[in-house]
Scaffold this active site. Structure first.
Site, PDB file in Angstrom:
ATOM      1  N   ASP A  28      -5.523   2.693  -3.812  1.00 52.33           N
ATOM      2  CA  ASP A  28      -6.836   2.623  -3.167  1.00 52.33           C
ATOM      3  C   ASP A  28      -7.163   3.841  -2.302  1.00 52.33           C
ATOM      4  O   ASP A  28      -8.310   4.036  -1.920  1.00 52.33           O
ATOM      5  CB  ASP A  28      -7.016   1.306  -2.389  1.00 52.33           C
ATOM      6  CG  ASP A  28      -5.958   1.081  -1.331  1.00 52.33           C
ATOM      7  OD1 ASP A  28      -5.049   1.934  -1.198  1.00 52.33           O
ATOM      8  OD2 ASP A  28      -6.025   0.043  -0.638  1.00 52.33           O
ATOM      9  N   ARG A  29      -6.157   4.660  -1.984  1.00 47.71           N
ATOM     10  CA  ARG A  29      -6.441   5.842  -1.158  1.00 47.71           C
ATOM     11  C   ARG A  29      -6.553   7.093  -2.011  1.00 47.71           C
ATOM     12  O   ARG A  29      -6.092   7.115  -3.151  1.00 47.71           O
ATOM     13  CB  ARG A  29      -5.322   6.056  -0.143  1.00 47.71           C
ATOM     14  CG  ARG A  29      -5.223   4.931   0.863  1.00 47.71           C
ATOM     15  CD  ARG A  29      -4.263   5.278   1.971  1.00 47.71           C
ATOM     16  NE  ARG A  29      -4.308   4.222   2.982  1.00 47.71           N
ATOM     17  CZ  ARG A  29      -3.869   4.361   4.225  1.00 47.71           C
ATOM     18  NH1 ARG A  29      -3.350   5.498   4.630  1.00 47.71           N
ATOM     19  NH2 ARG A  29      -3.952   3.362   5.077  1.00 47.71           N
ATOM     20  N   ASP A  48      -2.280   6.572  -3.451  1.00 49.43           N
ATOM     21  CA  ASP A  48      -1.138   5.932  -2.786  1.00 49.43           C
ATOM     22  C   ASP A  48      -0.499   4.849  -3.638  1.00 49.43           C
ATOM     23  O   ASP A  48      -0.829   4.670  -4.809  1.00 49.43           O
ATOM     24  CB  ASP A  48      -1.568   5.373  -1.426  1.00 49.43           C
ATOM     25  CG  ASP A  48      -2.452   4.151  -1.557  1.00 49.43           C
ATOM     26  OD1 ASP A  48      -3.158   4.037  -2.572  1.00 49.43           O
ATOM     27  OD2 ASP A  48      -2.434   3.294  -0.649  1.00 49.43           O
ATOM     28  N   SER A  65       0.807  -1.222   0.000  1.00 52.25           N
ATOM     29  CA  SER A  65       0.000   0.000   0.000  1.00 52.25           C
ATOM     30  C   SER A  65       0.840   1.273   0.000  1.00 52.25           C
ATOM     31  O   SER A  65       1.647   1.494  -0.887  1.00 52.25           O
ATOM     32  CB  SER A  65      -0.956  -0.043   1.185  1.00 52.25           C
ATOM     33  OG  SER A  65      -1.877   1.003   1.104  1.00 52.25           O
ATOM     34  N   HIS A  66       0.689   2.078   1.042  1.00 45.94           N
ATOM     35  CA  HIS A  66       1.347   3.382   1.108  1.00 45.94           C
ATOM     36  C   HIS A  66       2.719   3.308   1.771  1.00 45.94           C
ATOM     37  O   HIS A  66       3.357   4.334   1.975  1.00 45.94           O
ATOM     38  CB  HIS A  66       0.443   4.336   1.878  1.00 45.94           C
ATOM     39  CG  HIS A  66      -0.029   3.718   3.157  1.00 45.94           C
ATOM     40  ND1 HIS A  66      -1.006   2.745   3.185  1.00 45.94           N
ATOM     41  CD2 HIS A  66       0.377   3.882   4.423  1.00 45.94           C
ATOM     42  CE1 HIS A  66      -1.195   2.350   4.422  1.00 45.94           C
ATOM     43  NE2 HIS A  66      -0.365   3.025   5.200  1.00 45.94           N
ATOM     44  N   LYS A  87     -11.387  -0.039  -1.457  1.00 46.76           N
ATOM     45  CA  LYS A  87     -11.493   1.399  -1.614  1.00 46.76           C
ATOM     46  C   LYS A  87     -10.807   1.776  -2.926  1.00 46.76           C
ATOM     47  O   LYS A  87      -9.992   1.014  -3.443  1.00 46.76           O
ATOM     48  CB  LYS A  87     -10.881   2.119  -0.423  1.00 46.76           C
ATOM     49  CG  LYS A  87      -9.466   1.731  -0.105  1.00 46.76           C
ATOM     50  CD  LYS A  87      -9.118   2.186   1.308  1.00 46.76           C
ATOM     51  CE  LYS A  87      -7.734   1.720   1.690  1.00 46.76           C
ATOM     52  NZ  LYS A  87      -7.662   1.228   3.053  1.00 46.76           N
ATOM     53  N   ASP A 131      -0.723   1.623  -4.051  1.00 47.84           N
ATOM     54  CA  ASP A 131      -1.515   0.638  -4.788  1.00 47.84           C
ATOM     55  C   ASP A 131      -2.843   1.195  -5.295  1.00 47.84           C
ATOM     56  O   ASP A 131      -3.682   0.450  -5.793  1.00 47.84           O
ATOM     57  CB  ASP A 131      -1.759  -0.602  -3.927  1.00 47.84           C
ATOM     58  CG  ASP A 131      -2.544  -0.282  -2.668  1.00 47.84           C
ATOM     59  OD1 ASP A 131      -2.426   0.851  -2.164  1.00 47.84           O
ATOM     60  OD2 ASP A 131      -3.289  -1.150  -2.179  1.00 47.84           O
TER      61      ASP A 131
HETATM   62  C1  G1P Z   1      -4.894   1.800   8.429  1.00 47.09           C
HETATM   63  C2  G1P Z   1      -6.079   2.723   8.391  1.00 47.09           C
HETATM   64  C3  G1P Z   1      -7.320   1.950   8.038  1.00 47.09           C
HETATM   65  C4  G1P Z   1      -7.106   1.205   6.724  1.00 47.09           C
HETATM   66  C5  G1P Z   1      -5.857   0.353   6.809  1.00 47.09           C
HETATM   67  C6  G1P Z   1      -5.515  -0.301   5.477  1.00 47.09           C
HETATM   68  O1  G1P Z   1      -5.075   0.816   9.414  1.00 47.09           O
HETATM   69  O2  G1P Z   1      -6.262   3.383   9.619  1.00 47.09           O
HETATM   70  O3  G1P Z   1      -8.405   2.821   7.947  1.00 47.09           O
HETATM   71  O4  G1P Z   1      -8.192   0.375   6.434  1.00 47.09           O
HETATM   72  O5  G1P Z   1      -4.742   1.168   7.183  1.00 47.09           O
HETATM   73  O6  G1P Z   1      -5.288   0.648   4.478  1.00 47.09           O
HETATM   74  P1  G1P Z   1      -4.455   0.933  10.882  1.00 47.09           P
HETATM   75  O7  G1P Z   1      -2.965   1.122  10.703  1.00 47.09           O
HETATM   76  O8  G1P Z   1      -5.046   2.132  11.516  1.00 47.09           O
HETATM   77  O9  G1P Z   1      -4.832  -0.346  11.548  1.00 47.09           O
HETATM   78 ZN    ZN Z   2      -3.299   1.455  -0.349  1.00 47.12          ZN
END
Ligand code: G1P
Ligand code: ZN
Length: 543
Positions: free
Chosen positions: A281-282, A277, A113-114, A376, A279
């Site tokens: 999704d954000r 981000d 992801s990010h 997302k 991948d």
């Molecule tokens: C974080 C975000 C959450 C999201 C997840 C995956 O998780 O807060 O909303 O779904 O990344 O992208 P957290 O690190 O808070 O558990």
């Molecule tokens: Zn992501």
């Protein structure tokens, strides 16, 4: 074809979370690590013989190596076909759509992801099921259980597939279909949004910047925004995916997308700014001189969704994660539709979406999406905003202000304390949890506490219960303090403190956010002593 059976030993030390297995690249590079995980996934599934598996990733370092291994293991285990994005690329929402569209059995999404990429960065693998969404807990638990006893994996003794060439290939006895990663997704977006109206808006001089952060949305945004919608060349910044994201951190927040933020606050800002981000999704949404919090964005998108053809008949309901502000609740109330508060993590929206109970979902962490896929979707949010802007012919700032004047404003911020000592973080949460009953009915700095609990979610569709999802302290005036431990960090613990204050429709909407929330920040520190107990004098990140 030869299938090799390689003996191996158990390997996972920790259950993969919602986002699958996420670790440093160096961990994934250990002997048999990827093989063990992929085999553990397949060993936890039933009925995939001869079926199709989707594989794609965000192009980060090691994507190319891991994908070739996954293809060979899928082949040896009896999948009939693999659909893979050209170059091994698929955004997370793109993969979700490809799974759904091609009625695949499931998919492997390779991404962290990010999180930063490159040889010293992170990597990850996640399994998604046939509805296109992340595997439910039942499956992630089975994968983990299998990983603790795994003793062999199967792998086809076949050459690597040339993923640069679109078309039909083979790996052992299995078909490997290399597809354009953007085609299916772009087509879907065209059915949801009024591309013609957005085209006219760009043609009449509307300007935007989309920061792909050297990550996966580059090719998607270039194709859709510049090629299909006619946005001028250069609208997409950092549009070529790179294995280490150009040395950056592909997290579209105000820290890592600071250049975009500064541009949007400057005198020569374009009309609209957005980012996604690693991948895809954000999303980050910034108007000229106006940052839109993800919680507000969710509410605005839900309230205006019917302006887009895909939602013209209205939305069935809205769901938000518990820490997300209650701005969307006001919209649901006015529309007379269902509103659901779920634990953090996109997987909790899956049942509600599948059952048709909700159409739009969102999280404060910059995730917004709808029933079009089961993840997302960053670019989807950007396109819905563009559709709304094209229809309403107003600026982002005007739209947001009118929204507050109608529904009231939920001032909102999140304070993250990263890489905190795990024992200190756990005992802090534990102690606070034990003291919750004493807060109810009390006045804290002039605000009366109406409830204080550790959030428990009862899934209305499958009847399951998820307890201990985060501490909530609610006040009579609609303010809230939420505290929870992150489930996605890779080093130590991350404490997240979420603060919210409601100002009614006729109230003051022009306060500076941190100042507006200072009384709640003070209450939180006085009851949880985060700074005192973690030895930090300030949050690592304020959003
Ligand atoms: C974080 C975000 C959450 C999201 C997840 C995956 O998780 O807060 O909303 O779904 O990344 O992208 P957290 O690190 O808070 O558990
Ligand atoms: Zn992501």
């Amino acid at each position: 074809m030869t299938i090799k059976t390689i003996s191996t030993t158990p390997f996972m030390d920790q259950k993969p979370g919602t986002s699958g297995l996420r670790k440093r690249v160096s961990v994934f590079m250990r002997r048999n690590y990827v093989e063990n995980f992929v085999q553990s996934v397949f060993d936890s599934l039933e009925g995939y013989q001869g079926k199709t598996l989707v594989i794609g990733g965000d192009g980060r370092y090691f994507n190319d190596v891991a994908i070739q291994k996954a293809i060979k293991i899928a082949s040896a285990n009896g999948f009939g076909a693999v659909l893979v994005g050209q170059g091994g690329l698929l955004s997370t929402p793109g993969a979700s759509h490809v799974i759904r569209r091609h009625h695949a059995f499931g998919g492997l999404v390779l991404s962290a992801s990010h999180n930063p990429g490159g040889p010293d960065g992170d990597f990850g693998i996640k399994y998604n099921v046939g509805n296109g969404g992340p595997a439910p807990e039942k499956i992630t638990e089975a994968i983990f259980a299998r990983s603790t006893v795994i003793d062999r994996y199967l792998i086809a003794d076949a050459p690597d597939v040339d993923l640069s060439r679109i078309g039909t290939h083979h790996s052992g006895g299995m078909v490997v279909e290399v597809i354009d990663p953007v085609d299916d997704y772009a087509e879907l977006m065209e059915t949801l949004f009024d591309f013609e109206k957005i085209r006219v808006m760009f043609a009449s001089g509307f300007r935007m910047r989309f920061d792909a952060m050297h990550a996966i949305t580059g090719p998607y945004a270039t194709r859709i925004l510049e090629e299909k919608l006619g946005a001028p060349k250069g609208t997409v910044m950092n549009g070529t995916p790179s294995p280490d994201f150009g040395g950056g951190h592909p997290d579209p927040n105000l820290v890592y997308a600071k250049d975009l933020y500064d541009l949007m606050m400057s005198a020569d800002a374009p009309d609209f700014g957005a980012a996604s981000d690693g991948d895809g999704d954000r999303n980050l949404i910034i108007g000229k001189g106006r940052f839109v919090t993800p919680s507000d964005s969710l509410a605005v998108l839900a309230a205006n969704a019917p302006l887009a053809p895909g939602y013209a008949t209205g939305i069935a309901g809205i769901a938000r994660s518990m820490p997300t502000s209650a701005a969307a609740d006001r919209v649901a109330e006015k529309l007379g539709i269902e509103m659901h508060e779920t634990p953090t993590g996109w997987k909790f929206f899956g049942n509600l979406l599948d059952a048709g109970r909700v159409t739009i979902c969102g999280e404060e962490s910059a995730g917004t999406g709808s029933n079009h896929v089961r993840e997302k979707d960053g670019l989807w949010a950007v396109l819905l905003w563009l559709n709304i802007l094209a229809s309403r012919q107003q600026s982002v700032d005007q739209i947001v202000r009118e929204h507050w004047a109608t529904y009231g404003r939920n001032y909102y911020t999140r304070h993250d304390y990263d890489e905190v000592d795990s024992a200190a973080a756990n005992s802090l949460v534990e102690d606070l949890r034990n003291r919750l009953p004493e807060f109810v009915g009390q006045e804290l700095a002039g605000r009366r506490v109406t409830y204080a609990d550790d959030f428990t979610y009862h899934d209305p569709i499958d009847g399951s219960t998820s307890a201990r999802q985060g501490i909530r302290i609610g006040f009579a005036d609609g303010s809230r303090i939420v505290l929870r431990l992150s489930g996605t960090g890779t080093v130590g613990a991350t404490l997240r403190l979420y603060l919210e204050r409601y100002e009614p429709a006729h109230g003051r909407h022009d306060l500076e956010t941190q100042a507006a929330l200072q009384p709640l920040i003070d209450i939180a520190e006085s009851i949880a002593a985060i700074q005192a107990r973690t030895g930090r004098s300030a949050p690592s990140v304020i959003t």
